[in-house]
Design a protein around this motif. Structure first.
Motif, PDB file in Angstrom:
ATOM      1  N   GLY A 187       0.781  -1.224   0.000  1.00 49.87           N
ATOM      2  CA  GLY A 187       0.000   0.000   0.000  1.00 49.87           C
ATOM      3  C   GLY A 187       0.813   1.275   0.000  1.00 49.87           C
ATOM      4  N   LYS A 188       2.156   1.163  -0.130  1.00 50.74           N
ATOM      5  CA  LYS A 188       3.015   2.345  -0.040  1.00 50.74           C
ATOM      6  C   LYS A 188       3.858   2.576  -1.291  1.00 50.74           C
ATOM      7  CE  LYS A 188       3.457   1.584   4.951  1.00 50.74           C
ATOM      8  NZ  LYS A 188       4.396   1.246   6.050  1.00 50.74           N
ATOM      9  N   TYR A 305     -11.873   8.545  -4.278  1.00 52.21           N
ATOM     10  CA  TYR A 305     -10.507   8.080  -4.511  1.00 52.21           C
ATOM     11  C   TYR A 305      -9.813   7.833  -3.181  1.00 52.21           C
ATOM     12  CZ  TYR A 305     -11.362  10.073  -9.155  1.00 52.21           C
ATOM     13  OH  TYR A 305     -11.890  10.371 -10.380  1.00 52.21           O
ATOM     14  N   GLN A 306      -8.709   7.070  -3.224  1.00 53.43           N
ATOM     15  CA  GLN A 306      -7.904   6.764  -2.043  1.00 53.43           C
ATOM     16  C   GLN A 306      -8.691   5.964  -1.000  1.00 53.43           C
ATOM     17  OE1 GLN A 306      -4.571   7.391  -1.821  1.00 53.43           O
ATOM     18  NE2 GLN A 306      -4.733   8.147  -3.900  1.00 53.43           N
ATOM     19  N   PRO A 308      -9.298   2.908   1.317  1.00 57.70           N
ATOM     20  CA  PRO A 308      -8.359   1.942   1.913  1.00 57.70           C
ATOM     21  C   PRO A 308      -8.383   0.602   1.178  1.00 57.70           C
ATOM     22  CG  PRO A 308      -9.518   3.112   3.637  1.00 57.70           C
ATOM     23  CD  PRO A 308     -10.156   3.533   2.339  1.00 57.70           C
ATOM     24  N   GLN A 309      -7.217   0.005   1.051  1.00 57.09           N
ATOM     25  CA  GLN A 309      -7.053  -1.218   0.274  1.00 57.09           C
ATOM     26  C   GLN A 309      -7.971  -2.339   0.745  1.00 57.09           C
ATOM     27  OE1 GLN A 309      -4.394  -1.490  -2.282  1.00 57.09           O
ATOM     28  NE2 GLN A 309      -5.823  -3.066  -2.901  1.00 57.09           N
ATOM     29  N   CYS A 342      -8.724   0.859  -5.192  1.00 53.99           N
ATOM     30  CA  CYS A 342      -8.743   1.969  -4.232  1.00 53.99           C
ATOM     31  C   CYS A 342      -9.564   3.163  -4.698  1.00 53.99           C
ATOM     32  CB  CYS A 342      -7.322   2.411  -3.872  1.00 53.99           C
ATOM     33  SG  CYS A 342      -6.350   1.101  -3.101  1.00 53.99           S
ATOM     34  N   GLU A 365      -9.362  11.445   6.767  1.00 49.96           N
ATOM     35  CA  GLU A 365      -8.449  10.304   6.814  1.00 49.96           C
ATOM     36  C   GLU A 365      -9.218   9.054   7.198  1.00 49.96           C
ATOM     37  OE1 GLU A 365      -4.508   9.004   9.276  1.00 49.96           O
ATOM     38  OE2 GLU A 365      -4.509  10.979   8.335  1.00 49.96           O
ATOM     39  N   LYS A 369      -5.506   6.746   4.909  1.00 52.74           N
ATOM     40  CA  LYS A 369      -5.497   7.485   3.642  1.00 52.74           C
ATOM     41  C   LYS A 369      -6.455   8.660   3.709  1.00 52.74           C
ATOM     42  CE  LYS A 369      -4.271   3.860   0.315  1.00 52.74           C
ATOM     43  NZ  LYS A 369      -4.683   3.239  -0.962  1.00 52.74           N
ATOM     44  N   LYS A 370      -6.123   9.743   2.999  1.00 49.81           N
ATOM     45  CA  LYS A 370      -7.020  10.891   2.917  1.00 49.81           C
ATOM     46  C   LYS A 370      -7.915  10.729   1.694  1.00 49.81           C
ATOM     47  CE  LYS A 370      -4.506  14.446   5.451  1.00 49.81           C
ATOM     48  NZ  LYS A 370      -3.952  15.823   5.405  1.00 49.81           N
TER      49      LYS A 370
END
Length: 385
Positions: A187-188, A305-306, A308-309, A342, A365, A369-370
């Protein structure tokens, strides 16, 4: 008792005056417990006790614990047990010395000693890597992951035309190396040519894969039975207890972006009754309409968007339901791996609900993630159906 073998010194015998250890000793014991290896032993006479078995196996290897497998109702021995060894090396000693070679008093056949289901695969320290670029090379993946340890094996999964499936399997020498890679990359890290961070997790065991296959078979069978709890509900919303089918490499939903196929019955009232019962108790309630649409009125549909996985449709709906009635929620997944991309959408039944969600959730958040939350262009949303 077998003779001619000098038993190894048990690990956990200590003098009575030593009651406590420093914190670092406790941490070491926790790590040892995590690395313990479980063996399954068959052909154990039902009268044999755990203490007797512990003494017996300690003739051949270091053994921490023995647990007799008992009937749940009567608590009587089922003629088998689990043996816990502190390492794979000690487990191998027990297997090599006892399997088909030692017979306990009262038994008609030699002991059957093998690794418990899933243990060998767990000890391989095997990782699943998802969201790889389709054109990624083995050298690129190797160079990235070799930073964290010694790689025993690496397989890039490819299709019939030798095109990449966007995923791979990798084995490290040790568990710590695998954990370091997951912590640093999952995830990074984004590889060149990909806008989505890599997914790195433990690969499923054979037992887990077989469970997925059985679940998939149930879903296929239930697709023809509207009364089944596995039956897909309207517009891709999932009934309670539903789990995505497993492709062998990851979770994979069928259809465009994981939307479940369905057939509309002629009797809309009956269909409304079926879907109502399927979704009862679920956080996600889907509006019944005369057409195959799940979106709300113009201005009530959001693109997020963004995400969490680990979020799926249900988690996304739960996160946004406090702002109004959610008509549908969908997290997009990769067709090859079934892994979340995501991003996704949420549709409300009113513009006010959508605006409230944007004002609160945009920049919020969630799961580290934001989120980026905005109105979805209606012409693009319609194309999904």
């Amino acid at each position: 008792m077998a003779e001619g073998h000098k038993p190894p010194t048990p690990r956990h015998h200590m003098s009575n005056d030593v009651q406590q250890q420093p914190d670092n000793g406790e941490e070491e014991e926790e790590e040892e417990a995590a690395e313990s290896v479980k063996l399954f032993v068959g052909q154990v006479p039902k009268h044999v006790t755990e203490s007797h078995l512990l003494s017996f196996f300690r003739q051949f290897a270091l053994v921490d614990q023995v647990n007799i497998i008992r009937d749940k109702a009567t608590r009587a021995s089922r003629g088998c047990c689990f043996v816990m060894c502190p390492s794979r090396e000690e487990a191998d000693k027990a297997v090599n010395a006892c399997h088909n070679k030692q017979t306990l008093p009262g038994a008609s056949s030699p002991l059957q000693v093998k690794y418990a289901d899933g243990e060998l695969e767990r000890l391989e320290h095997k990782l699943f890597i998802g969201m790889l670029p389709k054109n990624v090379t083995k050298a690129e993946v190797y160079n990235l992951f070799s930073i964290y340890g010694s790689i025993k094996d690496l397989q890039i999964l490819r299709g019939s035309q030798q095109t990449g499936r966007g995923c791979a399997f990798l084995k490290y020498e040790t568990k710590d190396q695998a954990l370091s890679a997951m912590e640093a990359i999952n995830g990074k890290h984004k590889m060149e040519g990909s806008a989505i961070p890599l997914v790195v997790k433990w690969a499923d065991t054979e037992k887990e894969r077989q469970a997925r296959k059985a679940q998939k078979a149930n879903l296929i069978s239930a697709a023809h039975n509207p009364d089944s709890p596995y039956h897909p509900s309207l517009f891709g919303a999932l009934p309670m207890g539903y789990a995505l089918p497993y492709s062998g490499y990851g979770y994979q939903a069928s259809g465009t972006y994981g939307l479940m196929p369905y057939r509309l019955p002629h009797n809309q009232a009956a269909f409304a009754s079926i879907t109502s019962s399927l979704n009862r108790g679920s956080a996600l309630r889907v509006r019944i309409s005369s057409g195959s649409q799940a979106e709300g009125p113009p201005g009530a549909n959001l693109f997020i968007y963004q995400i969490p996985q680990e979020f799926g449709d249900k988690e996304l709906a739960t996160a946004f339901q406090r702002f109004g009635r959610v008509l549908s929620a969908k997290v997009f997944v990769d067709k090859a791996t079934g892994v979340s991309k995501c991003f996704g959408f949420v549709s409300y039944d009113s513009l006010a609900s959508a605006q409230n969600a944007i004002s609160v959730m945009n920049g919020c958040e969630l799961g580290g993630k934001k989120l980026k939350v905005q109105l979805k262009r209606e012409n693009n949303l319609n194309k999904l159906y």
